[in-house]
Motif scaffolding. Structure first.
Motif, PDB file in Angstrom:
ATOM      1  N   ALA A 176       0.825  -1.203   0.000  1.00 27.02           N
ATOM      2  CA  ALA A 176       0.000   0.000   0.000  1.00 27.02           C
ATOM      3  C   ALA A 176       0.857   1.250   0.000  1.00 27.02           C
ATOM      4  O   ALA A 176       0.545   2.252  -0.675  1.00 27.02           O
ATOM      5  N   VAL A 177       1.956   1.218   0.731  1.00 30.25           N
ATOM      6  CA  VAL A 177       2.846   2.376   0.817  1.00 30.25           C
ATOM      7  C   VAL A 177       3.748   2.470  -0.407  1.00 30.25           C
ATOM      8  O   VAL A 177       3.868   3.530  -1.036  1.00 30.25           O
ATOM      9  N   LEU A 178       4.387   1.352  -0.752  1.00 29.30           N
ATOM     10  CA  LEU A 178       5.401   1.390  -1.809  1.00 29.30           C
ATOM     11  C   LEU A 178       4.799   1.352  -3.212  1.00 29.30           C
ATOM     12  O   LEU A 178       5.337   1.991  -4.130  1.00 29.30           O
ATOM     13  N   LEU A 189       3.527  10.119   6.429  1.00 31.03           N
ATOM     14  CA  LEU A 189       2.644   8.955   6.367  1.00 31.03           C
ATOM     15  C   LEU A 189       1.880   8.795   7.669  1.00 31.03           C
ATOM     16  O   LEU A 189       2.472   8.838   8.750  1.00 31.03           O
ATOM     17  N   VAL A 190       0.565   8.596   7.567  1.00 33.80           N
ATOM     18  CA  VAL A 190      -0.277   8.209   8.700  1.00 33.80           C
ATOM     19  C   VAL A 190      -0.815   6.811   8.436  1.00 33.80           C
ATOM     20  O   VAL A 190      -1.270   6.516   7.323  1.00 33.80           O
ATOM     21  N   VAL A 191      -0.777   5.946   9.441  1.00 32.56           N
ATOM     22  CA  VAL A 191      -1.357   4.616   9.357  1.00 32.56           C
ATOM     23  C   VAL A 191      -2.443   4.516  10.421  1.00 32.56           C
ATOM     24  O   VAL A 191      -2.175   4.731  11.607  1.00 32.56           O
ATOM     25  N   LEU A 192      -3.661   4.220   9.987  1.00 28.49           N
ATOM     26  CA  LEU A 192      -4.782   4.045  10.913  1.00 28.49           C
ATOM     27  C   LEU A 192      -4.960   2.560  11.190  1.00 28.49           C
ATOM     28  O   LEU A 192      -5.335   1.793  10.296  1.00 28.49           O
ATOM     29  N   ASN A 256       0.459  10.892   2.699  1.00 27.89           N
ATOM     30  CA  ASN A 256      -0.038   9.533   2.529  1.00 27.89           C
ATOM     31  C   ASN A 256      -0.777   9.080   3.783  1.00 27.89           C
ATOM     32  O   ASN A 256      -0.278   9.268   4.894  1.00 27.89           O
ATOM     33  N   ILE A 257      -1.943   8.474   3.601  1.00 28.61           N
ATOM     34  CA  ILE A 257      -2.668   7.848   4.705  1.00 28.61           C
ATOM     35  C   ILE A 257      -3.056   6.440   4.268  1.00 28.61           C
ATOM     36  O   ILE A 257      -3.587   6.242   3.173  1.00 28.61           O
ATOM     37  N   PRO A 276      -2.177  19.108   0.538  1.00 25.85           N
ATOM     38  CA  PRO A 276      -2.501  19.235  -0.884  1.00 25.85           C
ATOM     39  C   PRO A 276      -1.844  18.127  -1.705  1.00 25.85           C
ATOM     40  O   PRO A 276      -0.684  17.792  -1.483  1.00 25.85           O
ATOM     41  N   LYS A 277      -2.611  17.525  -2.593  1.00 28.08           N
ATOM     42  CA  LYS A 277      -2.181  16.401  -3.431  1.00 28.08           C
ATOM     43  C   LYS A 277      -1.946  15.127  -2.631  1.00 28.08           C
ATOM     44  O   LYS A 277      -1.362  14.163  -3.143  1.00 28.08           O
ATOM     45  N   GLY A 278      -2.439  15.088  -1.394  1.00 29.47           N
ATOM     46  CA  GLY A 278      -2.296  13.890  -0.580  1.00 29.47           C
ATOM     47  C   GLY A 278      -3.230  12.787  -1.037  1.00 29.47           C
ATOM     48  O   GLY A 278      -4.171  13.006  -1.806  1.00 29.47           O
ATOM     49  N   ALA A 279      -2.970  11.564  -0.532  1.00 28.73           N
ATOM     50  CA  ALA A 279      -3.765  10.404  -0.945  1.00 28.73           C
ATOM     51  C   ALA A 279      -4.116   9.541   0.248  1.00 28.73           C
ATOM     52  O   ALA A 279      -3.293   9.321   1.143  1.00 28.73           O
TER      53      ALA A 279
END
Length: 360
Positions: A176-178, A189-192, A256-257, A276-279
């Motif tokens: 998911a990250v890479l 990066l945030v991971v929920l 990134n989340i 801005p432009k985050g995903a």
């Protein structure tokens, strides 16, 4: 052939170890003697009966073992090879041909139907069919029938009891990250959620060089483990407004989340964390199949953020699993910190511990 399998007779009942008959592999099938198998949250979803699968049923989709026999059309592996098992795909649809097999046109049928395409199962007991072929394998058993598309050869010295979870949970979180988000070095990066997939996403953030890496997780032991694995900040969602807490760390928001929680309220807050432009990558399955995430249209337009559904970390297993094996064997992917081993006979205890968060 005979195999010992963990069989579910009815939804939400304990697994029962039974001897089953396993058919010899068809020309396009591979028979694998399973040496280790990971437990994934998806196994628990199907065990609940929520997906409408026929019972009795054999689950398991993070299998690893040794090839016993192959059909005459198989060229990828040979008897004696160590292999990792993963999700299945058709190999000839547009997405498979574009090296995106996680989005195979036939993904649902090949992985969730718990039957071959012709409706049969290679598993039976006393002449009665037992649903199998879950994720093209049903590896909660000493033998599993798999396919060329969902088998990846492993090194001869591989510790399969460590590598088995690569087949789904780990490749999903790291990928998911890479692969899904293609996180850049230095991006936030945030991971929920700090379960198997979430902690794998933290490890993916470390591999990508993300900074900061922020883990949001209610269990203190998993927050501590997340910090040990490389999260720069860990947040208890019960401590207050998580959006404000993230913005206090990264005022411009985060690039990134990765959501592994499936909690709609948390996801609504996550949209307010995006730079801005985050995903935002959606991985966690919500409690209801009808769950909806309201997206602020003006905000999406103004800041250009993306909400992206992710399955299996956008993995191409033939490419990505060998890379994950290499990182594990070199120490860059310290799976030994999140893997706990159980004897197969203790599968119900392992399921209970996974469900209750006592193991990752």
């Amino acid at each position: 052939m005979k195999a010992v399998a963990a069989v579910l007779k009815e939804p939400n009942t304990p697994f029962v170890l039974e001897e089953l008959d396993v058919a010899q592999p068809r020309p396009d099938e591979i028979l694998v003697r399973i040496q280790a198998v990971g437990i994934c949250h998806t196994d628990l979803v199907f065990a609940s009966g929520a997906m409408g699968t026929n019972f009795p049923l054999v689950l398991g989709h993070e299998g690893a073992g040794e090839v016993v026999a192959i059909g005459e059309k198989i060229t990828k592996v040979a008897p004696g090879d160590k292999v990792l098992l993963t999700f299945d795909s058709c190999g000839h649809c547009a997405n498979c041909e574009a090296e995106a097999p996680a989005y195979c046109d036939s993904f649902t049928g090949l992985n969730f139907a718990c039957a071959r395409p012709d409706g049969t199962s290679p598993l039976s007991k006393d002449g009665q069919a037992v649903s199998g072929v879950f994720f093209g394998q049903s590896s909660f058993a000493s033998l599993a029938v798999a396919h060329e598309r969902n088998v990846v050869k492993a090194p001869s010295d591989a510790d399969l009891s460590l590598l088995a979870p690569l087949g789904c949970g780990v490749q999903t979180g790291v990928g998911a990250v890479l692969r899904s988000l293609e996180a850049r070095k230095g991006s936030a990066l945030v991971v929920l959620g700090g379960g198997a997939v979430g902690l794998s996403a933290v490890l993916g953030g470390v591999l990508a060089g993300c900074d900061p890496i922020i883990l949001i997780e209610p269990r203190p032991e998993r927050r501590a483990l997340g910090a040990e694995l490389g999260a720069h900040h860990v947040i208890d969602p019960a401590a207050g407004d998580i959006t404000e807490a993230v913005r206090a760390i990264s005022p411009r928001g985060v690039d990134n989340i990765v959501d592994t929680s499936g909690v709609v309220k948390a996801l609504e807050g996550a949209l307010g964390m995006l730079a801005p432009k985050g995903a935002l990558a959606l991985i966690g399955v919500p409690g209801s199949l009808d769950a909806v995430l309201p997206v602020p249209i003006v905000g999406a337009i103004t800041y250009g953020f993306t909400v992206k559904g992710v399955i299996e970390g956008d993995s191409d297993p033939d490419v990505f699993l060998p890379q994950l094996v290499e990182w594990t064997q070199s120490g860059r992917l310290p799976l030994e910190k999140i893997v706990r081993r159980y004897p197969f006979a203790d599968i119900n205890q392992a399921i209970a511990d996974a469900h209750d968060g006592r193991c990752v």
